[in-house]
Each structure stands twice: as C-alpha cells, then as structure tokens.
Write a protein that holds these residues in place. Sequence first.
Motif, short mmCIF file in Angstrom:
data_model
loop_
_atom_site.label_atom_id
_atom_site.label_comp_id
_atom_site.label_asym_id
_atom_site.label_seq_id
_atom_site.Cartn_x
_atom_site.Cartn_y
_atom_site.Cartn_z
N ASP A 37 0.83 -1.20 0.00
CA ASP A 37 0.00 0.00 0.00
C ASP A 37 0.87 1.25 0.00
O ASP A 37 0.51 2.27 -0.63
CB ASP A 37 -0.94 0.00 1.21
CG ASP A 37 -2.07 -1.01 1.07
OD1 ASP A 37 -2.20 -1.64 0.00
OD2 ASP A 37 -2.83 -1.16 2.05
N ILE A 38 1.99 1.20 0.71
CA ILE A 38 2.91 2.34 0.72
C ILE A 38 3.53 2.52 -0.67
O ILE A 38 3.61 3.65 -1.19
CB ILE A 38 4.01 2.14 1.78
CG1 ILE A 38 3.39 2.17 3.19
CG2 ILE A 38 5.11 3.20 1.65
CD1 ILE A 38 4.32 1.69 4.29
N LEU A 39 3.94 1.42 -1.28
CA LEU A 39 4.51 1.48 -2.63
C LEU A 39 3.51 2.04 -3.63
O LEU A 39 3.89 2.75 -4.57
CB LEU A 39 4.95 0.08 -3.08
CG LEU A 39 6.32 -0.40 -2.61
CD1 LEU A 39 6.53 -1.85 -3.03
CD2 LEU A 39 7.43 0.47 -3.19
N ASP A 40 2.24 1.71 -3.46
CA ASP A 40 1.23 2.19 -4.39
C ASP A 40 1.12 3.70 -4.37
O ASP A 40 0.72 4.32 -5.35
CB ASP A 40 -0.13 1.56 -4.03
CG ASP A 40 -1.14 1.72 -5.16
OD1 ASP A 40 -0.86 1.28 -6.28
OD2 ASP A 40 -2.22 2.31 -4.91
N VAL A 41 1.52 4.30 -3.24
CA VAL A 41 1.44 5.75 -3.09
C VAL A 41 2.73 6.43 -3.50
O VAL A 41 2.72 7.44 -4.23
CB VAL A 41 1.10 6.12 -1.63
CG1 VAL A 41 1.21 7.63 -1.41
CG2 VAL A 41 -0.29 5.64 -1.27
N GLU A 42 3.88 5.89 -3.07
CA GLU A 42 5.13 6.62 -3.28
C GLU A 42 6.19 5.84 -4.03
O GLU A 42 7.33 6.25 -4.11
CB GLU A 42 5.70 7.09 -1.93
CG GLU A 42 6.09 5.97 -0.98
CD GLU A 42 6.76 6.52 0.28
OE1 GLU A 42 6.63 7.72 0.56
OE2 GLU A 42 7.43 5.72 0.96
N GLY A 43 5.80 4.70 -4.61
CA GLY A 43 6.77 3.88 -5.33
C GLY A 43 7.07 4.40 -6.72
O GLY A 43 6.43 5.33 -7.23
N ALA B 209 8.72 -0.97 -9.65
CA ALA B 209 7.67 -1.88 -9.18
C ALA B 209 7.24 -2.85 -10.25
O ALA B 209 6.78 -3.96 -9.96
CB ALA B 209 6.47 -1.07 -8.69
N GLY B 210 7.36 -2.45 -11.52
CA GLY B 210 6.98 -3.32 -12.62
C GLY B 210 5.49 -3.45 -12.81
O GLY B 210 5.01 -4.38 -13.47
N LYS B 211 4.72 -2.51 -12.23
CA LYS B 211 3.27 -2.54 -12.38
C LYS B 211 2.73 -1.13 -12.21
O LYS B 211 3.44 -0.23 -11.72
CB LYS B 211 2.64 -3.48 -11.35
CG LYS B 211 2.91 -3.10 -9.90
CD LYS B 211 2.32 -4.12 -8.95
CE LYS B 211 2.61 -3.75 -7.49
NZ LYS B 211 2.05 -4.75 -6.54
N ARG B 212 1.49 -0.94 -12.61
CA ARG B 212 0.86 0.37 -12.47
C ARG B 212 0.61 0.68 -11.00
O ARG B 212 0.14 -0.17 -10.25
CB ARG B 212 -0.46 0.37 -13.26
CG ARG B 212 -1.18 1.70 -13.28
CD ARG B 212 -2.24 1.72 -14.40
NE ARG B 212 -3.15 0.60 -14.28
CZ ARG B 212 -4.30 0.63 -13.61
NH1 ARG B 212 -4.64 1.73 -12.94
NH2 ARG B 212 -5.10 -0.42 -13.58
N LEU B 213 0.91 1.92 -10.61
CA LEU B 213 0.73 2.34 -9.22
C LEU B 213 -0.44 3.31 -9.09
O LEU B 213 -1.06 3.69 -10.08
CB LEU B 213 2.02 2.99 -8.71
CG LEU B 213 3.28 2.10 -8.73
CD1 LEU B 213 4.49 2.88 -8.21
CD2 LEU B 213 3.07 0.83 -7.92
N ASN B 214 -0.74 3.67 -7.85
CA ASN B 214 -1.84 4.59 -7.52
C ASN B 214 -3.21 4.06 -7.91
O ASN B 214 -4.17 4.82 -8.04
CB ASN B 214 -1.62 5.97 -8.18
CG ASN B 214 -0.33 6.62 -7.72
OD1 ASN B 214 -0.09 6.74 -6.53
ND2 ASN B 214 0.50 7.01 -8.67
N LYS B 215 -3.31 2.74 -8.10
CA LYS B 215 -4.58 2.14 -8.49
C LYS B 215 -5.62 2.26 -7.39
O LYS B 215 -6.80 2.52 -7.66
CB LYS B 215 -4.39 0.66 -8.84
CG LYS B 215 -3.53 0.38 -10.04
CD LYS B 215 -3.50 -1.11 -10.35
CE LYS B 215 -2.97 -1.90 -9.17
NZ LYS B 215 -2.95 -3.34 -9.43
N ASP B 216 -5.21 2.04 -6.17
CA ASP B 216 -6.17 2.03 -5.07
C ASP B 216 -6.78 3.40 -4.85
O ASP B 216 -7.99 3.54 -4.62
CB ASP B 216 -5.50 1.53 -3.78
CG ASP B 216 -5.09 0.07 -3.87
OD1 ASP B 216 -5.74 -0.68 -4.64
OD2 ASP B 216 -4.13 -0.33 -3.19
#
Length: 255
Positions: free
Chosen positions: A183-189, A194-201
Amino acid sequence: MRYALRGGKRLRAFLVLESARLHGVGDRAMPAAAAVEALHAYSLVHDDLPCMDDDDLRRGQPTVHVRWDEATAVLAGDALQTLAFELLTDPVLGPAEARIALVAALARASGAEGMVLGQALDIAAETAPVPLDLQAITRLQAGKTGALIGFAAEAGARIAEADPAPLAAYARALGLAFQVADDILDVEGDAAKAGKRLNKDAEAGKATFVSLLGLAGAKTRAAELAEEACAALAPYGDDAAILCEAARFVISRES
C-alpha cells in the motif's frame, strides 16, 4: 505459463526453501517451492484480467491477456494452478501423509478460506456503500496476500513433519507487513521499479492501510509487524536470522 512465471521476487519460494533449511530438509523442498510459485503466478494472471483488476503490466512486462488474449490467460492460469498440486505429489517431499498434508494446506491457503476469499472481499469492497475499516482490510489481506505466504513459511515444517506454529506466527506478521508495504509502494513507489501500475487504489477510491493510518502511520505499522515476525522466530535462535532479514526486506523493497 512460462511467461507468467518470469521475474518477480520469488519470496514465497524463498520462504519454502529457508523454512525447510531451518528444519534440515532443504534438499527435499524444491517441488514445494515450485508449487507455491506456480500457484502465485496463476493468481496474478487471473487477478490482472479485465473482469478483476484489469491491469496491463505485471513484473515489468505486458500481462498475459494483453500479450495474448483473455481466453489464453484464463487457461494458462488454470494450468498453473493444477500444476502446483501436481508438484506437491513428488515423492521427494516425503511419505504420502506429508504430501497429503501439503496438498491440503495449499488448497486451504489458496481457496475459499484463503486467497480466493480475500479476492472476493476485495471485489465486494469496490461497490461497498462505505469504505472498509482497519479490521475489515486486515481480514481481506490475511486471505488475499497472507494465506499463501503462510503456506510458504510453514512448508518446511510440514515437510519435516514438525510443529509449524512458530512459522505460522511469523507468517501472519510477515504477510500483513508485506501488504502494508504494498500500500505504501502504491502511493510513493516508482512504477518502473515496481513493474506494475501504481496509484490504483487511490484512483479506485479503495480503503488501504495508508488511507486509514496515513503514510507515516502505515510505515510505523509495517516496521512493527516486521519486528513481530522476527520475535516469532525466537524458538529457532540464530538459525532463523535469514528469515528475520526477509521480514525487514519486505518492508523496504521497491517492487
């Protein structure tokens, strides 16, 4: 199937092999390590489908349904799932009773009591009238992420026909720490790392550990969980130092 297995951290396979080394059966554990990676890869292939999370990037490459098509992705995932259980029948893992116990444990961890339940709760949360609270998020992630990590961490004890309780406690804290870190990576990664789309959540309006605890609070909770995981390994003494380091790696990783 091979494409879906490329890349990744191999954390679950590592946990199988390291827990097996801890119990003196490291030379027999490879089929179980391969099994949990096959099962995990299947879950990612299906999770990425348009009917689920609809992702186009995984482990730095196009997802299976993007690279081929949805039907191929469904079938590849199905085949990886069944391969996982076939691998657990390998006689090198021990007597029939031990192999049956491994099959049953993986079925529970990946099915309606574990990973699939977590995914179902995650989908339901998307249309829930109010965002999930901390207790509900914890229950969701204990299934979606934690259950398979639990199988992996306990596998060495099961192969050795030893008590898996200390490793089960380790895995509960580790699995939750892993998800808080996600969840932290999704915000500031960094999406490239990461090798994937972030900020999805955030885009989907989902409740996460970060949205509920704040970024600083989530980082504090992740660190606490990593130390809880290490404390659970006390019965093994210094022999478990690598597993303890793995818990600290989980909360500092960039992918």
